[in-house]
Design an enzyme around this catalytic site. Structure first.
Site, PDB file in Angstrom:
ATOM      1  N   ASP A  29      32.712 -13.628   0.075  1.00 58.20           N
ATOM      2  CA  ASP A  29      31.542 -12.855   0.495  1.00 58.20           C
ATOM      3  C   ASP A  29      30.222 -13.575   0.221  1.00 58.20           C
ATOM      4  O   ASP A  29      30.089 -14.336  -0.735  1.00 58.20           O
ATOM      5  CB  ASP A  29      31.541 -11.513  -0.233  1.00 58.20           C
TER       6      ASP A  29
ATOM      7  N   ASP B  97      26.207 -15.888   5.111  1.00 61.42           N
ATOM      8  CA  ASP B  97      24.960 -15.155   4.961  1.00 61.42           C
ATOM      9  C   ASP B  97      23.746 -16.053   5.205  1.00 61.42           C
ATOM     10  O   ASP B  97      23.277 -16.752   4.317  1.00 61.42           O
ATOM     11  CB  ASP B  97      24.888 -14.560   3.556  1.00 61.42           C
TER      12      ASP B  97
END
Length: 282
Positions: free
Chosen positions: A84, A106
């Site tokens: 993540d 991200d």
């Protein structure tokens, strides 16, 4: 049981009109608690390890990833492993070898054009390696790399821009900014459910809600009904863990063996997982 690909868990949840929860793993106790809570709830779950957690473990992803995978394999429910909030392409390129079936790249804090280019490159690599890739458009509050509030003008995900972004990058899922914020310690976030519905209609891939620890039960239920398919939760576990550890140490000031307070912390996290899964997966 063997690990299940994240793509499969997300697809099944979407088809059933439900959401699948992804909980952050920082320590072995987190992984044990998450799988115990998921087993008690009878719900599939995603174990996710963030770039920050990898940094906490000295920049080594393999030890915590392999430990989480072994815990998952001993579980009696479906579990996926997800990497993540990756900003470093070098870390992303370790995902497949470390056992992750998916990752979130991200670039959300970057200007749109830079986000688009970086994410397109990440998708190209990920799909070549068989990794399902999530990305973010808009600004989900609470991250230190961007100054804006989750409620500031212009930070929420625009449906038209999101449709173009997904088409131009080829991402498999999209984390959207709809009013939640990372690292909240109370559950007072108010989501824009009408925006979630518009995003669901505009975007052909599953929608992801980050910062879900700060979202109350009914807000989470409404978000799922509006179109959220993957729900990320981290801080709620840490709150439960830390509270249980503090209470145990306060009641036993001479305690030096870490196992009693780690066990209580693990039990508290497992119960938090069980309760939250009843909200988002029920």
């Amino acid at each position: 049981m063997p690990l299940v690909p994240t793509r499969e868990l997300v697809s099944k949840a979407a088809a059933a009109g439900r959401a699948v929860a992804a909980f952050n793993v920082i320590t072995l106790e987190h992984a044990e608690a998450i799988t115990a809570g998921a087993s008690a709830a009878g719900s599939p779950v995603i174990l996710q390890i963030s770039e920050n957690a990898v940094r906490f473990h000295g920049g080594r992803v393999a030890p915590i990833a392999r430990a989480a995978a072994e815990v998952a394999r001993a579980c009696d429910i479906d579990v996926a492993l997800h990497l993540d909030h990756v900003t470093d392409m070098r870390l992303l390129r370790t995902a497949a070898d470390a056992g992750f079936s998916s990752a979130m790249f991200d670039a959300g804090a970057q200007p749109y054009a830079d986000n688009l280019a970086a994410t397109r490159a990440a998708v190209e690599w990920a799909h070549g390696a068989g990794v399902w890739l999530e990305a973010e458009l808009g600004y989900v509050g609470g991250k230190p790399d961007a100054p804006a509030s989750a409620h500031a003008a212009g930070v929420r995900t625009d449906p038209r821009e999101a449709a173009s972004y997904v088409a131009d990058t080829g991402v498999d899922a999209l984390a959207v900014a709809v009013g939640s914020s990372h690292a909240m310690t109370d559950r007072s976030a108010s989501l824009d459910h009408e925006l979630i519905e518009r995003l669901r209609e505009a975007v052909p891939v599953p929608l992801v809600l980050h910062g879900s620890s700060g979202v109350g039960d009914e807000e989470l239920r409404r978000a799922v009904r509006a179109g959220i398919v993957k729900i990320n939760i981290g801080t709620a576990l840490n709150i439960a863990f830390t509270r249980a550890v503090r209470e145990t140490l306060a009641a036993n000031p001479d305690l030096t063996d870490p196992r009693p307070y780690l066990a209580r912390g693990r039990e508290a996290m497992a119960e938090t997982v069980r309760l939250l899964l009843g909200v988002v997966s029920g």
